[in-house]
Design a protein around this motif. Structure first.
Motif, PDB file in Angstrom:
ATOM      1  N   GLU A   1       8.764 -20.125   0.373  1.00  0.00           N
ATOM      2  CA  GLU A   1       8.967 -19.118  -0.842  1.00  0.00           C
ATOM      3  C   GLU A   1       7.834 -17.937  -0.988  1.00  0.00           C
ATOM      4  N   ASP A   2       6.363 -19.422  -1.064  1.00  0.00           N
ATOM      5  CA  ASP A   2       4.999 -18.558  -0.496  1.00  0.00           C
ATOM      6  C   ASP A   2       5.103 -16.628   0.154  1.00  0.00           C
ATOM      7  N   ILE A   3       6.072 -17.097   1.314  1.00  0.00           N
ATOM      8  CA  ILE A   3       6.241 -15.676   1.542  1.00  0.00           C
ATOM      9  C   ILE A   3       6.070 -14.016   0.971  1.00  0.00           C
ATOM     10  N   ARG A   4       7.508 -14.533   0.093  1.00  0.00           N
ATOM     11  CA  ARG A   4       7.758 -13.221  -0.814  1.00  0.00           C
ATOM     12  C   ARG A   4       6.252 -12.576  -1.395  1.00  0.00           C
ATOM     13  N   HIS A   5       5.586 -13.648  -2.119  1.00  0.00           N
ATOM     14  CA  HIS A   5       4.282 -13.261  -2.766  1.00  0.00           C
ATOM     15  C   HIS A   5       3.413 -12.289  -2.427  1.00  0.00           C
ATOM     16  N   LEU A   6       3.171 -12.638  -0.409  1.00  0.00           N
ATOM     17  CA  LEU A   6       2.555 -12.040   0.988  1.00  0.00           C
ATOM     18  C   LEU A   6       3.411 -10.745   1.215  1.00  0.00           C
ATOM     19  N   VAL A   7       4.595 -10.454   0.509  1.00  0.00           N
ATOM     20  CA  VAL A   7       5.096  -9.005   1.168  1.00  0.00           C
ATOM     21  C   VAL A   7       4.618  -8.039  -0.299  1.00  0.00           C
TER      22      VAL A   7
ATOM     23  N   PRO B   1      12.162 -26.944   6.200  1.00  0.00           N
ATOM     24  CA  PRO B   1      11.511 -27.270   7.098  1.00  0.00           C
ATOM     25  C   PRO B   1      10.469 -28.560   6.556  1.00  0.00           C
ATOM     26  N   ARG B   2       9.304 -29.041   7.794  1.00  0.00           N
ATOM     27  CA  ARG B   2       8.767 -30.016   7.288  1.00  0.00           C
ATOM     28  C   ARG B   2       7.341 -28.997   6.906  1.00  0.00           C
ATOM     29  N   PRO B   3       6.833 -29.213   6.401  1.00  0.00           N
ATOM     30  CA  PRO B   3       5.297 -28.134   5.299  1.00  0.00           C
ATOM     31  C   PRO B   3       4.208 -27.688   6.158  1.00  0.00           C
ATOM     32  N   GLN B   4       3.867 -28.335   7.473  1.00  0.00           N
ATOM     33  CA  GLN B   4       3.154 -27.777   8.332  1.00  0.00           C
ATOM     34  C   GLN B   4       4.424 -26.494   9.214  1.00  0.00           C
ATOM     35  N   GLN B   5       6.062 -26.498   9.479  1.00  0.00           N
ATOM     36  CA  GLN B   5       6.217 -25.815  10.184  1.00  0.00           C
ATOM     37  C   GLN B   5       6.202 -24.377   9.379  1.00  0.00           C
ATOM     38  N   GLN B   6       6.514 -24.753   7.907  1.00  0.00           N
ATOM     39  CA  GLN B   6       6.120 -23.860   6.526  1.00  0.00           C
ATOM     40  C   GLN B   6       4.982 -23.223   6.246  1.00  0.00           C
ATOM     41  N   ARG B   7       4.010 -24.143   6.749  1.00  0.00           N
ATOM     42  CA  ARG B   7       2.576 -23.112   7.123  1.00  0.00           C
ATOM     43  C   ARG B   7       2.878 -22.411   8.190  1.00  0.00           C
ATOM     44  N   THR B   8       3.138 -22.741   9.440  1.00  0.00           N
ATOM     45  CA  THR B   8       2.958 -22.032  10.635  1.00  0.00           C
ATOM     46  C   THR B   8       4.270 -20.482  10.265  1.00  0.00           C
ATOM     47  N   VAL B   9       5.021 -20.798   9.570  1.00  0.00           N
ATOM     48  CA  VAL B   9       5.818 -19.538   9.539  1.00  0.00           C
ATOM     49  C   VAL B   9       4.710 -18.304   9.140  1.00  0.00           C
ATOM     50  N   TYR B  10       4.190 -19.296   7.620  1.00  0.00           N
ATOM     51  CA  TYR B  10       3.820 -18.395   6.554  1.00  0.00           C
ATOM     52  C   TYR B  10       3.087 -17.636   7.453  1.00  0.00           C
ATOM     53  N   ARG B  11       2.010 -18.180   8.386  1.00  0.00           N
ATOM     54  CA  ARG B  11       0.569 -17.477   9.118  1.00  0.00           C
ATOM     55  C   ARG B  11       1.170 -16.906   9.659  1.00  0.00           C
ATOM     56  N   ALA B  12       2.326 -17.114  10.629  1.00  0.00           N
ATOM     57  CA  ALA B  12       3.259 -15.659  11.520  1.00  0.00           C
ATOM     58  C   ALA B  12       3.368 -14.137  10.154  1.00  0.00           C
ATOM     59  N   VAL B  13       3.686 -14.468   8.986  1.00  0.00           N
ATOM     60  CA  VAL B  13       4.012 -13.055   8.800  1.00  0.00           C
ATOM     61  C   VAL B  13       2.443 -12.294   8.330  1.00  0.00           C
ATOM     62  N   GLN B  14       1.859 -13.690   8.127  1.00  0.00           N
ATOM     63  CA  GLN B  14       0.688 -13.244   7.481  1.00  0.00           C
ATOM     64  C   GLN B  14       0.120 -12.073   8.764  1.00  0.00           C
TER      65      GLN B  14
ATOM     66  N   ALA C   1      -0.533  -3.024  -1.672  1.00  0.00           N
ATOM     67  CA  ALA C   1      -1.357  -2.825  -1.228  1.00  0.00           C
ATOM     68  C   ALA C   1      -0.872  -1.088  -0.240  1.00  0.00           C
ATOM     69  N   GLY C   2      -0.086  -0.597  -0.178  1.00  0.00           N
ATOM     70  CA  GLY C   2       1.206   0.953   0.641  1.00  0.00           C
ATOM     71  C   GLY C   2       1.472   0.676   0.964  1.00  0.00           C
ATOM     72  N   GLN C   3       1.573  -0.971   1.605  1.00  0.00           N
ATOM     73  CA  GLN C   3       2.387  -1.309   3.248  1.00  0.00           C
ATOM     74  C   GLN C   3       3.580  -1.252   2.810  1.00  0.00           C
ATOM     75  N   PRO C   4       4.392  -0.009   3.409  1.00  0.00           N
ATOM     76  CA  PRO C   4       6.188  -0.272   3.028  1.00  0.00           C
ATOM     77  C   PRO C   4       6.913  -1.271   3.927  1.00  0.00           C
ATOM     78  N   VAL C   5       7.153  -2.949   3.729  1.00  0.00           N
ATOM     79  CA  VAL C   5       7.655  -3.534   3.885  1.00  0.00           C
ATOM     80  C   VAL C   5       8.956  -4.353   3.020  1.00  0.00           C
ATOM     81  N   GLU C   6       9.943  -4.737   4.277  1.00  0.00           N
ATOM     82  CA  GLU C   6      11.142  -4.894   4.214  1.00  0.00           C
ATOM     83  C   GLU C   6      11.330  -6.484   4.340  1.00  0.00           C
ATOM     84  N   PHE C   7      11.767  -7.107   3.716  1.00  0.00           N
ATOM     85  CA  PHE C   7      11.741  -8.386   3.476  1.00  0.00           C
ATOM     86  C   PHE C   7      13.514  -9.074   3.406  1.00  0.00           C
ATOM     87  N   ARG C   8      13.523  -9.637   4.648  1.00  0.00           N
ATOM     88  CA  ARG C   8      14.774 -10.277   5.094  1.00  0.00           C
ATOM     89  C   ARG C   8      15.879 -11.488   4.758  1.00  0.00           C
TER      90      ARG C   8
END
Length: 448
Positions: free
Chosen positions: A308-314, A338-351, A320-327
């Motif tokens: 759920e923190d990915i939305r805040h990242l987007v 998913p496990r917390p560690q997996q969620q963290r990995t996905v967050y880092r991938a989006v980052q 900052a002016g970066q056009p981002v579409e989130f689906r």
């Protein structure tokens, strides 16, 4: 183990047998001379004195025994002396000394004490495949003495029993000492191997720790600092345009707002750096329970990124002016997160995907997709048009007016992200085709 004072374990090397002392400093015993230690010198001296004294006693007893031929009585002291002197070379040449002393021990009563040490020494220093035949040779060599001395007196049975017991007793004693020394050497080898393994594991752990630090620092700071660079670049661009007269000057409120944004991002970067250091200092920082880590001293918890923190990242990227579409319509995380560690990995991938797009394709539209569900895979995909001139670009920029990339990078983001994904048993893919760069991570999502 030896310290600077020459101590092996709890005993000084000088108090160990030469073979054990040589092995304790890593010197191979086979194929080279083993230096005699202080303990060996004392033992050799006492053995020589004891063998001489026992020989003198046995010589006096033998001279008074009837039935011993005169020539054997005269030869007895010489044979006994040879056997006693041979004791000084028994450590370096055990087999040769045993064979040389064979006539003396089998025929001379004064060699009785020296024979004890020589037979035991044979069992200690010579392997069984060579010492057993020599022992059999000793038993056979007692037959002439039996015929010359014991048969005329009629005490054959007693002499045979005593001779067999004499040889077997001291051979068994030497075999026990040999087994004990081999055990000590084996334990020492295992201890040395265990120390080497421990040192190797320690080096591997340190390398893994350095990689973890590098991953966290890159994932957190690169994203935040790239946002700072975008805000500062926009402020500098507006100021330059105002100076050139092609754009209105920035108002005090606009300058203050931009400074607040930069200050806020810098403050957030410091906070995230503190959380990274907190995680790395916490035992089991990679395997948190519930996505939080505590250090056990302050009672504080460092929250870990979730899906759920990915939305805040987007939203930060958009600000900052970066056009981002989130689906994320295809994500069924509500069934079984998913496990917390997996969620963290996905967050880092989006980052990482947003940071790379900001560096290499500024102004280009970025699309972030999340999908998957329990019993399948958790997938995340970040795509953006390739800038003009990039490999895979069809010629012209996919985002007109995009300036050349100006944000430096370490070039290690995808490497660190790949390590993260592999640790979770997933696969990281990235390619540029048809003018679009795509970063895709697929992680296993078990049903339970």
């Amino acid at each position: 183990m030896i310290d600077g004072s020459g101590v092996t374990g709890f005993a000084p090397r000088s108090l160990l047998p030469g073979e054990l002392a040589a092995a304790s400093v890593g010197a191979g015993v086979s194929g080279r001379k083993v230096r005699r230690t202080f303990r060996d010198g004392v033992v050799d001296g006492l053995l020589f004195i004891g063998a001489v004294m026992v020989g003198l006693v046995m010589l006096g007893t033998g001279q008074s025994t009837r039935g011993v031929p005169p020539w054997l009585q005269e030869l007895d002291p010489l044979l006994g002396a040879i056997a006693c002197l041979a004791l000084w070379w028994r450590r370096r040449f055990p087999l040769a000394v045993t064979l040389i002393a064979l006539p003396a021990i089998s025929m001379s009563t004064s060699a009785f004490g020296a024979g004890m040490a020589i037979i035991a020494n044979l069992a200690i220093r010579v392997p069984w495949d060579r010492s057993i035949p020599v022992l059999g040779l000793y038993l056979a060599s007692s037959v002439p003495n039996l015929l010359i001395v014991s048969v005329p007196r009629g005490d054959v049975g007693l002499t045979i029993a005593f001779t067999v017991a004499y040889y077997l007793l001291f051979f068994a004693w030497g075999s026990a000492l040999r087994a004990r020394r081999l055990l000590v050497l084996k334990l020492r080898e295992e201890a040395d191997r265990e120390r080497a393994d421990h040192a190797r594991r320690l080096r591997d752990a340190r390398r893994a720790e350095r990689r973890a630090i590098a991953r966290e620092m890159h994932d957190v700071l690169a994203h935040r600092i790239s946002l700072l660079s975008v805000h500062a670049g926009a402020l500098a661009y507006r100021s330059k345009q105002a100076d050139a007269g092609t754009a209105p000057a920035l108002s005090d409120a606009e300058v203050s707002a931009s400074a607040q944004v930069i200050r806020g991002n810098a403050h957030q970067a410091l906070e995230e750096l503190r959380e990274v250091l907190h995680i790395l200092r916490t035992e089991g920082g990679e395997e948190g329970d519930g996505g939080t880590q505590t250090d056990g001293t302050e009672g504080t918890a460092a929250p870990q990124p979730r899906l759920e923190d990915i939305r805040h990242l987007v939203e930060e990227a958009r600000a900052a002016g970066q056009p981002v579409e989130f689906r994320d319509e295809e994500l069924r995380a509500g069934e079984l997160p998913p496990r917390p560690q997996q969620q963290r990995t996905v967050y880092r991938a989006v980052q990482e995907g947003l940071t790379n797009a900001r560096k290499h394709a500024p102004g280009a539209k970025v699309t972030v997709r999340l999908g998957g569900g329990p019993g399948g895979e958790l997938t995340v995909e970040i795509s953006n048009p390739l800038p003009s001139g990039s490999p895979g670009s069809p010629g012209g920029s996919s985002a007109p007016g995009i300036p050349a990339p100006g944000i430096p990078g370490a070039g290690a983001g995808l490497t660190g992200l790949s390590e993260r994904v592999e640790l979770e048993g997933g696969v990281l893919e990235h390619d540029g085709a048809d003018g679009v760069f795509t970063l895709r991570a697929r992680l296993p999502w078990p049903a339970r």
